[in-house]
Design a protein around this motif. Structure first.
Motif, PDB file in Angstrom:
ATOM      1  N   CYS A   1      54.692  -8.726  53.870  1.00 40.83           N
ATOM      2  CA  CYS A   1      54.821 -10.174  54.049  1.00 40.83           C
ATOM      3  C   CYS A   1      53.904 -10.946  53.105  1.00 40.83           C
ATOM      4  CB  CYS A   1      54.574 -10.550  55.503  1.00 40.83           C
ATOM      5  SG  CYS A   1      53.060  -9.857  56.214  1.00 40.83           S
ATOM      6  N   TYR A   2      52.624 -10.613  53.099  1.00 41.54           N
ATOM      7  CA  TYR A   2      51.713 -11.288  52.181  1.00 41.54           C
ATOM      8  C   TYR A   2      52.133 -11.108  50.711  1.00 41.54           C
ATOM      9  CZ  TYR A   2      48.098 -12.214  55.781  1.00 41.54           C
ATOM     10  OH  TYR A   2      47.384 -12.665  56.867  1.00 41.54           O
ATOM     11  N   PRO A   3      52.469  -9.879  50.279  1.00 39.06           N
ATOM     12  CA  PRO A   3      52.907  -9.721  48.893  1.00 39.06           C
ATOM     13  C   PRO A   3      54.119 -10.572  48.532  1.00 39.06           C
ATOM     14  CG  PRO A   3      52.281  -7.601  49.779  1.00 39.06           C
ATOM     15  CD  PRO A   3      52.256  -8.563  50.935  1.00 39.06           C
ATOM     16  N   THR A   4      55.077 -10.704  49.464  1.00 44.54           N
ATOM     17  CA  THR A   4      56.252 -11.535  49.170  1.00 44.54           C
ATOM     18  C   THR A   4      55.821 -12.955  48.817  1.00 44.54           C
ATOM     19  OG1 THR A   4      57.717 -10.235  50.583  1.00 44.54           O
ATOM     20  CG2 THR A   4      58.365 -12.503  50.138  1.00 44.54           C
ATOM     21  N   SER A   5      54.940 -13.523  49.617  1.00 45.87           N
ATOM     22  CA  SER A   5      54.517 -14.907  49.367  1.00 45.87           C
ATOM     23  C   SER A   5      53.721 -15.022  48.071  1.00 45.87           C
ATOM     24  CB  SER A   5      53.696 -15.426  50.548  1.00 45.87           C
ATOM     25  OG  SER A   5      52.446 -14.763  50.655  1.00 45.87           O
ATOM     26  N   ALA A   6      52.890 -14.041  47.778  1.00 47.45           N
ATOM     27  CA  ALA A   6      52.041 -14.104  46.589  1.00 47.45           C
ATOM     28  C   ALA A   6      52.816 -13.849  45.306  1.00 47.45           C
ATOM     29  CB  ALA A   6      50.903 -13.088  46.717  1.00 47.45           C
ATOM     30  N   ILE A   7      53.694 -12.853  45.329  1.00 47.65           N
ATOM     31  CA  ILE A   7      54.431 -12.488  44.115  1.00 47.65           C
ATOM     32  C   ILE A   7      55.385 -13.603  43.712  1.00 47.65           C
ATOM     33  CG2 ILE A   7      56.059 -10.843  43.110  1.00 47.65           C
ATOM     34  CD1 ILE A   7      54.853  -8.805  45.231  1.00 47.65           C
ATOM     35  N   LEU A   8      56.110 -14.170  44.677  1.00 46.17           N
ATOM     36  CA  LEU A   8      57.031 -15.260  44.349  1.00 46.17           C
ATOM     37  C   LEU A   8      56.275 -16.476  43.830  1.00 46.17           C
ATOM     38  CD1 LEU A   8      59.591 -14.975  47.294  1.00 46.17           C
ATOM     39  CD2 LEU A   8      59.894 -14.249  44.918  1.00 46.17           C
ATOM     40  N   ALA A   9      55.059 -16.686  44.318  1.00 43.26           N
ATOM     41  CA  ALA A   9      54.263 -17.813  43.853  1.00 43.26           C
ATOM     42  C   ALA A   9      53.806 -17.633  42.402  1.00 43.26           C
ATOM     43  CB  ALA A   9      53.050 -18.010  44.757  1.00 43.26           C
ATOM     44  N   LEU A  10      53.572 -16.403  41.982  1.00 43.13           N
ATOM     45  CA  LEU A  10      52.963 -16.149  40.674  1.00 43.13           C
ATOM     46  C   LEU A  10      53.926 -15.692  39.587  1.00 43.13           C
ATOM     47  CD1 LEU A  10      49.717 -14.437  41.948  1.00 43.13           C
ATOM     48  CD2 LEU A  10      49.761 -16.380  40.360  1.00 43.13           C
ATOM     49  N   ALA A  11      55.096 -15.193  39.959  1.00 39.50           N
ATOM     50  CA  ALA A  11      55.994 -14.565  38.983  1.00 39.50           C
ATOM     51  C   ALA A  11      56.301 -15.444  37.772  1.00 39.50           C
ATOM     52  CB  ALA A  11      57.286 -14.117  39.672  1.00 39.50           C
ATOM     53  N   PRO A  12      56.671 -16.708  37.929  1.00 35.98           N
ATOM     54  CA  PRO A  12      57.001 -17.505  36.733  1.00 35.98           C
ATOM     55  C   PRO A  12      55.826 -17.660  35.771  1.00 35.98           C
ATOM     56  CG  PRO A  12      57.865 -18.549  38.723  1.00 35.98           C
ATOM     57  CD  PRO A  12      56.948 -17.460  39.177  1.00 35.98           C
ATOM     58  N   LEU A  13      54.634 -17.858  36.300  1.00 31.42           N
ATOM     59  CA  LEU A  13      53.464 -18.037  35.450  1.00 31.42           C
ATOM     60  C   LEU A  13      53.135 -16.777  34.667  1.00 31.42           C
ATOM     61  CD1 LEU A  13      51.197 -19.954  37.981  1.00 31.42           C
ATOM     62  CD2 LEU A  13      52.270 -20.925  35.936  1.00 31.42           C
ATOM     63  N   LEU A  14      53.251 -15.621  35.317  1.00 32.38           N
ATOM     64  CA  LEU A  14      52.938 -14.366  34.647  1.00 32.38           C
ATOM     65  C   LEU A  14      53.994 -14.009  33.609  1.00 32.38           C
ATOM     66  CD1 LEU A  14      51.609 -12.301  37.667  1.00 32.38           C
ATOM     67  CD2 LEU A  14      50.298 -13.054  35.679  1.00 32.38           C
ATOM     68  N   GLN A  15      55.242 -14.268  33.934  1.00 30.90           N
ATOM     69  CA  GLN A  15      56.295 -13.954  32.963  1.00 30.90           C
ATOM     70  C   GLN A  15      56.119 -14.750  31.675  1.00 30.90           C
ATOM     71  OE1 GLN A  15      60.416 -15.446  33.070  1.00 30.90           O
ATOM     72  NE2 GLN A  15      61.033 -13.340  33.476  1.00 30.90           N
ATOM     73  N   GLN A  16      55.693 -15.988  31.807  1.00 32.32           N
ATOM     74  CA  GLN A  16      55.511 -16.853  30.635  1.00 32.32           C
ATOM     75  C   GLN A  16      54.092 -16.808  30.068  1.00 32.32           C
ATOM     76  OE1 GLN A  16      57.989 -18.611  29.038  1.00 32.32           O
ATOM     77  NE2 GLN A  16      59.289 -17.412  30.427  1.00 32.32           N
TER      78      GLN A  16
ATOM     79  N   THR B   1      47.974 -19.993  49.301  1.00 30.59           N
ATOM     80  CA  THR B   1      47.533 -20.897  48.247  1.00 30.59           C
ATOM     81  C   THR B   1      46.954 -20.042  47.130  1.00 30.59           C
ATOM     82  OG1 THR B   1      47.014 -22.597  49.890  1.00 30.59           O
ATOM     83  CG2 THR B   1      46.110 -22.882  47.680  1.00 30.59           C
ATOM     84  N   VAL B   2      47.562 -20.139  45.958  1.00 28.14           N
ATOM     85  CA  VAL B   2      47.216 -19.275  44.827  1.00 28.14           C
ATOM     86  C   VAL B   2      46.586 -20.124  43.730  1.00 28.14           C
ATOM     87  CG1 VAL B   2      48.117 -17.690  43.091  1.00 28.14           C
ATOM     88  CG2 VAL B   2      49.115 -17.721  45.390  1.00 28.14           C
ATOM     89  N   TYR B   3      45.456 -19.654  43.214  1.00 27.16           N
ATOM     90  CA  TYR B   3      44.731 -20.359  42.164  1.00 27.16           C
ATOM     91  C   TYR B   3      44.652 -19.477  40.926  1.00 27.16           C
ATOM     92  CZ  TYR B   3      42.917 -22.802  46.326  1.00 27.16           C
ATOM     93  OH  TYR B   3      42.784 -23.477  47.522  1.00 27.16           O
ATOM     94  N   ALA B   4      44.785 -20.089  39.751  1.00 24.87           N
ATOM     95  CA  ALA B   4      44.589 -19.351  38.499  1.00 24.87           C
ATOM     96  C   ALA B   4      44.225 -20.328  37.395  1.00 24.87           C
ATOM     97  CB  ALA B   4      45.843 -18.560  38.127  1.00 24.87           C
ATOM     98  N   LYS B   5      43.434 -19.851  36.449  1.00 26.31           N
ATOM     99  CA  LYS B   5      43.034 -20.663  35.299  1.00 26.31           C
ATOM    100  C   LYS B   5      44.168 -20.666  34.280  1.00 26.31           C
ATOM    101  CE  LYS B   5      39.409 -22.731  33.242  1.00 26.31           C
ATOM    102  NZ  LYS B   5      38.591 -23.791  33.845  1.00 26.31           N
ATOM    103  N   LEU B   6      44.577 -21.844  33.851  1.00 28.49           N
ATOM    104  CA  LEU B   6      45.615 -21.933  32.823  1.00 28.49           C
ATOM    105  C   LEU B   6      45.070 -21.435  31.488  1.00 28.49           C
ATOM    106  CD1 LEU B   6      47.134 -25.403  33.736  1.00 28.49           C
ATOM    107  CD2 LEU B   6      48.355 -23.217  33.778  1.00 28.49           C
ATOM    108  N   SER B   7      45.896 -20.679  30.769  1.00 25.69           N
ATOM    109  CA  SER B   7      45.472 -20.150  29.473  1.00 25.69           C
ATOM    110  C   SER B   7      45.848 -21.076  28.327  1.00 25.69           C
ATOM    111  CB  SER B   7      46.099 -18.774  29.241  1.00 25.69           C
ATOM    112  OG  SER B   7      47.510 -18.853  29.300  1.00 25.69           O
ATOM    113  N   SER B   8      46.583 -22.138  28.638  1.00 24.05           N
ATOM    114  CA  SER B   8      46.945 -23.138  27.630  1.00 24.05           C
ATOM    115  C   SER B   8      47.030 -24.492  28.315  1.00 24.05           C
ATOM    116  CB  SER B   8      48.280 -22.782  26.966  1.00 24.05           C
ATOM    117  OG  SER B   8      49.320 -22.771  27.927  1.00 24.05           O
TER     118      SER B   8
END
Length: 347
Positions: A151-166, A246-253
């Motif tokens: 359950c937790y991975p589903t929420s986290a992965i869907l939240a982050l997938a677009p950012l990581l792919q790009q 709630t997912v946080y990450a530093k933008l690389s651009s």
């Protein structure tokens, strides 16, 4: 086409939720329900809300029998119990969807380290497919063994997938802060889920040690094409259903909030079960209760250069049983939203 379905572990929360969803599935016939605690008892005696919708009687598990009469078997058992079932499924050429953790990891040593159980079906790990349809649909289509995500991975992965792919974020800066309702602890009795312990309370647990951490990292690493390490902290909310991450990450651009939101809309444009919310609207657990949807809201903190992504799911549906039915629909070549489409309950 009628798909004959058996459920192993039908009297837990995820098992009963499978029954609730599948009773209205036009292409499914439930043929067997097994239990360790309520053998000989009609399921609606265990869960009265299923009265008039399920008349099957719960049985002790007989692996040979359930695979004799089923096309697809769902395994809704604690970790460590699905391995012999998968061996039987492989021998019979049947399809199996495991809602536990036994086949989520490609490396059995990672599983054994985090779950403290010896893996007894290592040779099947290469055939298991991680069942998150929005990022792994093509592989799921041809699978006979699907490892339903946590359950937790589903929420986290869907939240982050677009950012990581790009490749828009610093992959060393990811923090996943998640809160779950009490149903995620299962139906078994434990002090931590007693009413008096949970009501009017809010706490973190398994900090820096939760078993879903390596699952999140494995899936994100595959999307990013590099090794990802995250800081993941789960919390227990005094509610029955729901996960808010709630997912946080530093933008690389220097990406504007407009560009980020457009990225999410494009990435999930054809995904019925992911709803990217309008600008200025952030997810709430009540909006997804009883549904197979994942709601996502995105913003950028320009002062700190961080992107903030908030996702909400029903931990028992999209986080477990609903996603399992979504996977069954895919492997059986049925419309993916069959028995799953529709809004939830509100208020």
């Amino acid at each position: 086409m009628t798909v004959k379905v058996g459920i192993i572990g039908a009297t837990g929360y995820t098992g009963s939720e499978l029954v609730r969803i599948l009773y209205r599935h036009p292409e499914v016939e439930l043929v067997s329900l097994t239990t360790r605690s309520y053998a000989g008892m009609p399921l609606h005696k265990v869960y009265p809300h299923l009265n008039k919708y399920c008349q099957l009687t719960c049985e002790e598990l007989d692996r040979a029998k359930i695979f004799d009469i089923s096309d697809v078997v769902f395994v809704a058992l604690p970790h460590g119990h699905a391995m012999p079932v998968a061996v039987e499924a492989a021998r019979r050429g049947k399809k199996m969807i495991d809602l536990g953790a036994d086949f989520r990891f490609s490396d059995f040593q990672v599983y054994e380290k985090w779950y403290k159980v010896e893996h007894e079906a290592k040779d099947l790990l290469e055939e298991a497919v991680y069942g998150l349809p929005e990022v792994n649909r093509d592989k799921i289509k041809g699978a006979w063994l699907v490892a339903n995500p946590g359950c937790y991975p589903t929420s986290a992965i869907l939240a982050l997938a677009p950012l990581l792919q790009q490749k828009l974020i610093d992959t060393g800066s990811i923090v996943v802060d998640s809160k779950s309702g009490v149903s995620g602890a299962g139906r078994g009795l434990s002090l931590g889920s007693h009413f008096c312990e949970v009501n009017e309370n809010f706490k973190a647990y398994n900090v820096a040690a939760h078993r879903h951490t390596p699952e999140i990292e494995q899936a994100l690493s595959r999307i990013a094409g590099e090794q990802i390490t995250v800081t993941f902290t789960p919390h227990l909310l005094p509610i029955t259903r729901g996960i808010l991450s709630t997912v946080y990450a530093k933008l690389s651009s220097d990406a504007s909030v407009g560009r980020i939101r457009e990225l999410y809309r494009d990435y999930y444009e054809n995904e019925f079960f992911v709803r990217v919310l309008p600008d200025g609207t952030l997810p709430q657990t009540k909006w997804v209760a009883g549904t197979n949807h994942c709601d996502i809201g995105v913003t950028v903190d320009e002062r700190t250069g961080r992107v903030i992504v908030i996702s909400a799911i029903d931990n028992v549906v999209k986080g477990a049983s609903g996603q399992a039915v979504q996977n069954m629909n895919i492997i059986c070549n049925l419309p993916e939203d069959t028995a799953l489409a529709g809004p939830g309950l509100y208020p």
